[in-house]
Design a protein around this motif. Structure first.
Motif, PDB file in Angstrom:
ATOM      1  N   GLU A  38       0.843  -1.201   0.000  1.00  0.00           N
ATOM      2  CA  GLU A  38       0.000   0.000   0.000  1.00  0.00           C
ATOM      3  C   GLU A  38       0.879   1.252   0.000  1.00  0.00           C
ATOM      4  O   GLU A  38       0.607   2.212  -0.721  1.00  0.00           O
ATOM      5  N   GLU A  39       1.925   1.216   0.783  1.00  0.00           N
ATOM      6  CA  GLU A  39       2.857   2.348   0.818  1.00  0.00           C
ATOM      7  C   GLU A  39       3.548   2.517  -0.537  1.00  0.00           C
ATOM      8  O   GLU A  39       3.705   3.632  -1.026  1.00  0.00           O
ATOM      9  N   ILE A  40       3.939   1.413  -1.154  1.00  0.00           N
ATOM     10  CA  ILE A  40       4.590   1.478  -2.466  1.00  0.00           C
ATOM     11  C   ILE A  40       3.644   2.093  -3.498  1.00  0.00           C
ATOM     12  O   ILE A  40       4.036   2.924  -4.311  1.00  0.00           O
ATOM     13  N   ALA A  41       2.383   1.700  -3.444  1.00  0.00           N
ATOM     14  CA  ALA A  41       1.405   2.178  -4.423  1.00  0.00           C
ATOM     15  C   ALA A  41       1.013   3.635  -4.205  1.00  0.00           C
ATOM     16  O   ALA A  41       0.780   4.368  -5.170  1.00  0.00           O
ATOM     17  N   ARG A  42       0.937   4.056  -2.946  1.00  0.00           N
ATOM     18  CA  ARG A  42       0.376   5.385  -2.671  1.00  0.00           C
ATOM     19  C   ARG A  42       1.307   6.329  -1.928  1.00  0.00           C
ATOM     20  O   ARG A  42       0.945   7.474  -1.676  1.00  0.00           O
ATOM     21  N   GLY A  43       2.470   5.827  -1.561  1.00  0.00           N
ATOM     22  CA  GLY A  43       3.376   6.644  -0.756  1.00  0.00           C
ATOM     23  C   GLY A  43       3.910   7.859  -1.491  1.00  0.00           C
ATOM     24  O   GLY A  43       4.163   7.816  -2.694  1.00  0.00           O
ATOM     25  N   ALA A  44       4.090   8.938  -0.751  1.00  0.00           N
ATOM     26  CA  ALA A  44       4.565  10.188  -1.333  1.00  0.00           C
ATOM     27  C   ALA A  44       6.034  10.458  -1.006  1.00  0.00           C
ATOM     28  O   ALA A  44       6.642  11.344  -1.589  1.00  0.00           O
TER      29      ALA A  44
END
Length: 73
Positions: A38-44
């Motif tokens: 999830e972090e990889i997909a949406r992380g800033a």
């Protein structure tokens, strides 16, 4: 004084407790992968996404090791 004896077992024992712990560990590590993805997909933040990629790799290694251990039980 009475002697305590363990019951004799035949064949290969399949202990329930280690299998149960292994199953719980799998769920724990799989959850870490889900959160990291999830972090990889949406992380800033690049540092956070880099860490998330490392987490996926490390946790997958743990999952593979747990599955091998469970196969031997």
């Amino acid at each position: 004084m009475a002697t305590i004896r363990r019951p004799a077992t035949t064949g290969r024992a399949r202990p329930a407790a280690p299998r149960r712990r292994g199953g719980l560990s799998l769920a724990h590590h799989e959850g870490a992968i889900t959160m990291a993805k999830e972090e990889i997909a949406r992380g800033a933040h690049p540092d956070a996404t880099a860490l998330a990629r490392q987490i996926v790799t490390a946790q997958q290694g743990e999952i593979d090791a747990i599955r091998k251990m469970l196969d031997r039980l």
